[in-house]
Design an enzyme around this catalytic site. Structure first.
Site, PDB file in Angstrom:
ATOM      1  N   SER A  75       3.580 -24.633  -6.528  1.00 36.77           N
ATOM      2  CA  SER A  75       4.487 -25.155  -5.500  1.00 36.77           C
ATOM      3  C   SER A  75       4.486 -26.674  -5.493  1.00 36.77           C
ATOM      4  O   SER A  75       3.533 -27.317  -5.929  1.00 36.77           O
ATOM      5  CB  SER A  75       4.044 -24.677  -4.117  1.00 36.77           C
ATOM      6  OG  SER A  75       3.896 -23.285  -4.092  1.00 36.77           O
TER       7      SER A  75
HETATM    8  N1  SAH Z   1      -0.902 -21.286  -5.130  1.00 36.25           N
HETATM    9  C1  SAH Z   1      -0.603 -21.349  -6.543  1.00 36.25           C
HETATM   10  C2  SAH Z   1       0.832 -21.058  -6.895  1.00 36.25           C
HETATM   11  C3  SAH Z   1       1.197 -19.659  -6.567  1.00 36.25           C
HETATM   12  S1  SAH Z   1       2.616 -19.059  -7.392  1.00 36.25           S
HETATM   13  C4  SAH Z   1      -1.054 -22.659  -7.148  1.00 36.25           C
HETATM   14  O1  SAH Z   1      -1.590 -23.503  -6.426  1.00 36.25           O
HETATM   15  O2  SAH Z   1      -0.901 -22.801  -8.359  1.00 36.25           O
HETATM   16  C5  SAH Z   1       2.547 -17.427  -6.751  1.00 36.25           C
HETATM   17  C6  SAH Z   1       1.516 -16.550  -7.414  1.00 36.25           C
HETATM   18  O3  SAH Z   1       1.494 -15.318  -6.707  1.00 36.25           O
HETATM   19  C7  SAH Z   1       1.826 -16.208  -8.865  1.00 36.25           C
HETATM   20  O4  SAH Z   1       0.758 -16.615  -9.671  1.00 36.25           O
HETATM   21  C8  SAH Z   1       1.981 -14.682  -8.854  1.00 36.25           C
HETATM   22  O5  SAH Z   1       1.484 -14.069 -10.025  1.00 36.25           O
HETATM   23  C9  SAH Z   1       1.175 -14.315  -7.637  1.00 36.25           C
HETATM   24  N2  SAH Z   1       1.471 -13.018  -7.028  1.00 36.25           N
HETATM   25  C10 SAH Z   1       2.675 -12.427  -6.818  1.00 36.25           C
HETATM   26  N3  SAH Z   1       2.517 -11.229  -6.206  1.00 36.25           N
HETATM   27  C11 SAH Z   1       1.166 -11.073  -6.008  1.00 36.25           C
HETATM   28  C12 SAH Z   1       0.348 -10.050  -5.422  1.00 36.25           C
HETATM   29  N4  SAH Z   1       0.866  -8.931  -4.908  1.00 36.25           N
HETATM   30  N5  SAH Z   1      -0.985 -10.239  -5.399  1.00 36.25           N
HETATM   31  C13 SAH Z   1      -1.543 -11.356  -5.909  1.00 36.25           C
HETATM   32  N6  SAH Z   1      -0.833 -12.342  -6.478  1.00 36.25           N
HETATM   33  C14 SAH Z   1       0.510 -12.205  -6.527  1.00 36.25           C
END
Ligand code: SAH
Length: 227
Positions: A75
């Site tokens: 993000s």
């Molecule tokens: N906070 C992160 C960015 C997150 S992007 C950072 O600092 O880099 C959103 C993430 O959520 C992705 O990596 C995706 O794979 C994950 N995601 C999506 N659905 C999910 C679920 N049900 N459980 C765990 N992770 C999930």
């Protein structure tokens, strides 16, 4: 922001990177209204360039979201700051994060609370994140590979829950795992129409505050969108 942050740990490079981080926080975070000094300080400290793929490292201290592989993104700095500010952390909390991604947000959180439990569904991302926690000597954050919409029941309740992907609605297991006085920040809604929500428990139900528009990848899982 055209200069490429070098990966060496040479002292003057480190100073240059710290300067780029300070500028990022000033221009893209503080200037847009984030005032929690603890959040600003943590973001000045955490080396965001170490978390992103090398081909986008030059943009690590810009204002945007960046691709991290597996159709996912880290993000933008402002939104990380805004979500964390909305959590109102004092330093003693146990925090659940869903969507570890690169681990950047988890490391920022680790500087502001007692313990971070982070869940990621993509194995490779979770592995990389735990490697970087080790390299940066972050000892109060752990990652597991799982469908985060189930939460992390062994470790519940959580004082705070932060979800970094957008859900169709607030996943019920996360409500159950939120401490009575806790709060959760979660983007809700389909692509193009997401809102950032702050959720608090009220008796047996929940109260939702709207915290503005949002743009996240989908939360995929049992209590999220179908995969
Ligand atoms: N906070 C992160 C960015 C997150 S992007 C950072 O600092 O880099 C959103 C993430 O959520 C992705 O990596 C995706 O794979 C994950 N995601 C999506 N659905 C999910 C679920 N049900 N459980 C765990 N992770 C999930």
């Amino acid at each position: 922001m055209a200069t490429s942050p070098p990966r060496s740990d040479d002292k003057s490079d480190e100073r240059g990177l710290a300067h780029q981080r300070a500028l990022m926080v000033e221009r893209h975070v503080a200037a847009r209204g984030i005032i929690d000094e603890r959040v600003l300080k943590a973001m000045r400290e955490v080396p965001r360039h170490r978390f992103v793929p090398q081909n986008v490292a030059a943009k690590a201290y810009g204002s945007g979201a960046l691709p991290i592989g597996f159709k996912q993104t880290i993000s933008q700095p402002y939104i990380v700051a805004k979500m964390i500010e909305l959590l109102e952390l004092k330093g003693t909390e146990k925090v659940l994060e869903i969507g570890t991604g690169t681990g950047y947000q988890a490391v920022v959180l680790s500087k502001l609370c007692a313990k971070v439990f982070s869940i990621e569904r993509v194995n490779e991302l979770a592995l990389k994140a735990s490697e970087i926690f080790r390299e940066l000597k972050i000892h109060n954050a752990s990652v597991k590979v799982f469908d985060g919409t189930y939460g992390w029941s062994d470790q519940a309740p959580f004082d705070r829950i932060i979800v970094a992907a957008a859900a169709p609605e607030v996943p019920e297991p996360l409500v159950q795992q939120l401490a009575r006085t806790g709060r959760m920040i979660i983007p809700i809604g389909p692509e193009g129409r997401q809102r950032l929500a702050r959720v608090i428990r009220v008796g047996t139900g929940i109260k939702i505050e709207d915290c503005g528009s949002a743009e996240f990848v989908p939360l995929v899982g049992k209590f999220g969108w179908p995969g």
